[in-house]
Design a protein around this motif. Structure first.
Motif, short mmCIF file in Angstrom:
data_model
loop_
_atom_site.label_atom_id
_atom_site.label_comp_id
_atom_site.label_asym_id
_atom_site.label_seq_id
_atom_site.Cartn_x
_atom_site.Cartn_y
_atom_site.Cartn_z
N LEU A 31 1.05 -1.09 -0.05
CA LEU A 31 0.02 0.08 -0.18
C LEU A 31 0.83 1.47 0.05
O LEU A 31 2.00 1.24 0.42
CB LEU A 31 -0.87 0.01 1.17
CG LEU A 31 -2.15 -1.04 1.53
CD1 LEU A 31 -2.87 -1.00 2.70
CD2 LEU A 31 -2.98 -0.76 0.23
N TYR A 32 0.44 2.43 -0.34
CA TYR A 32 1.10 3.59 -0.38
C TYR A 32 0.86 4.08 1.21
O TYR A 32 -0.39 4.18 1.67
CB TYR A 32 0.71 4.88 -1.40
CG TYR A 32 0.85 4.20 -2.65
CD1 TYR A 32 2.10 4.57 -3.33
CD2 TYR A 32 -0.15 3.54 -3.43
CE1 TYR A 32 2.22 4.25 -4.48
CE2 TYR A 32 0.06 3.44 -4.85
CZ TYR A 32 1.32 3.48 -5.32
OH TYR A 32 1.47 3.13 -6.83
N ILE A 33 1.86 4.32 1.91
CA ILE A 33 1.75 4.63 3.28
C ILE A 33 2.90 5.71 3.29
O ILE A 33 4.21 5.44 3.35
CB ILE A 33 1.85 3.87 4.42
CG1 ILE A 33 0.76 2.40 4.30
CG2 ILE A 33 1.82 4.14 5.71
CD1 ILE A 33 0.85 1.52 5.17
N TYR A 34 2.66 6.93 3.48
CA TYR A 34 3.47 8.12 3.44
C TYR A 34 3.65 8.57 4.89
O TYR A 34 2.68 8.86 5.45
CB TYR A 34 3.12 9.30 2.62
CG TYR A 34 3.25 8.89 0.98
CD1 TYR A 34 3.63 7.64 0.76
CD2 TYR A 34 2.95 9.86 0.22
CE1 TYR A 34 4.04 7.38 -0.70
CE2 TYR A 34 3.06 9.38 -1.00
CZ TYR A 34 3.53 8.31 -1.59
OH TYR A 34 3.65 7.88 -3.02
N PHE A 35 4.84 8.61 5.44
CA PHE A 35 5.14 9.07 6.73
C PHE A 35 5.73 10.56 6.78
O PHE A 35 6.53 10.92 5.84
CB PHE A 35 5.94 8.40 7.30
CG PHE A 35 6.76 8.93 8.77
CD1 PHE A 35 5.90 8.71 10.06
CD2 PHE A 35 7.93 9.57 8.78
CE1 PHE A 35 6.53 8.87 11.21
CE2 PHE A 35 8.27 9.99 9.96
CZ PHE A 35 7.69 9.84 11.09
N TYR A 36 5.00 11.53 7.37
CA TYR A 36 5.59 12.99 7.34
C TYR A 36 5.80 13.43 8.94
O TYR A 36 4.95 13.18 9.78
CB TYR A 36 4.26 14.05 7.09
CG TYR A 36 4.04 13.67 5.71
CD1 TYR A 36 4.36 14.55 4.53
CD2 TYR A 36 2.99 12.86 5.14
CE1 TYR A 36 3.91 14.34 3.24
CE2 TYR A 36 2.66 12.38 3.88
CZ TYR A 36 2.89 13.16 2.89
OH TYR A 36 2.54 13.13 1.81
N VAL A 45 0.62 10.34 9.16
CA VAL A 45 0.54 9.23 8.32
C VAL A 45 -0.63 9.14 7.27
O VAL A 45 -1.76 9.23 7.61
CB VAL A 45 0.72 8.02 9.25
CG1 VAL A 45 0.69 6.79 8.20
CG2 VAL A 45 1.83 8.20 10.22
N ILE A 46 -0.36 9.19 5.97
CA ILE A 46 -1.44 8.76 4.96
C ILE A 46 -1.21 7.68 4.37
O ILE A 46 -0.30 7.21 4.08
CB ILE A 46 -1.18 10.03 3.81
CG1 ILE A 46 -1.19 11.38 4.66
CG2 ILE A 46 -2.27 10.14 2.98
CD1 ILE A 46 -0.92 12.62 3.81
N GLY A 47 -2.45 6.78 4.32
CA GLY A 47 -2.25 5.51 3.41
C GLY A 47 -3.56 5.43 2.59
O GLY A 47 -4.38 6.10 2.70
N GLY A 48 -2.96 4.52 1.76
CA GLY A 48 -4.06 4.03 0.59
C GLY A 48 -3.74 3.11 -0.37
O GLY A 48 -2.42 2.72 -0.57
N GLY A 49 -4.42 2.60 -1.33
CA GLY A 49 -3.94 1.85 -2.32
C GLY A 49 -3.83 2.31 -3.67
O GLY A 49 -3.33 1.61 -4.53
N ASP A 50 -4.14 3.52 -3.84
CA ASP A 50 -4.10 3.96 -5.49
C ASP A 50 -3.86 5.65 -5.21
O ASP A 50 -4.70 6.17 -4.27
CB ASP A 50 -5.38 3.90 -5.86
CG ASP A 50 -5.45 4.60 -7.49
OD1 ASP A 50 -4.47 5.13 -7.68
OD2 ASP A 50 -6.34 3.95 -8.10
N LEU A 51 -3.09 6.22 -5.62
CA LEU A 51 -2.54 7.61 -5.49
C LEU A 51 -3.53 8.49 -6.36
O LEU A 51 -3.52 9.60 -6.13
CB LEU A 51 -1.28 7.94 -6.11
CG LEU A 51 -0.20 7.32 -5.09
CD1 LEU A 51 1.27 7.57 -5.69
CD2 LEU A 51 -0.20 7.91 -3.84
#
Length: 92
Positions: A31-36, A45-51
């Motif tokens: 998954l896309y999991i972005y850490f800021y 933390v932002i997460g999802g399967g499709d940008l």
């Protein structure tokens, strides 16, 4: 944290592109999991399967005392919960 309140007002209209100007670390696997990094106490933390789709979650996370991110700590969904209330609860 002022910026978080601005994002909170966008609610469900928040998208991945709202966070493009900010540096992040991709911590996802499958998954896309972005850490800021925000500061020594909080991260986003932002997460999802499709940008191209809306994120599944956008969380303000309280880091533990060792200042490392763990995904089992207190958090809120910034699109639907109050950022100021969350921060005030952590400071009491």
């Amino acid at each position: 944290m002022k910026r978080l309140n601005g994002w909170q007002k966008k609610g469900d209209a928040l998208s991945w592109s709202d966070f493009e100007p900010y540096r992040h670390t991709d911590i996802g696997s499958g998954l896309y999991i972005y850490f800021y990094e925000i500061d020594e106490k909080y991260c986003l933390v932002i997460g999802g399967g499709d940008l191209q789709a809306a994120p599944l979650y956008i969380r303000l996370v309280l880091k533990p005392y060792d200042h490392e991110f763990l995904d089992d700590k207190a958090y809120i969904e910034i699109r639907t919960e109050n950022v100021d209330d969350f921060i005030n609860r952590q400071n009491n």
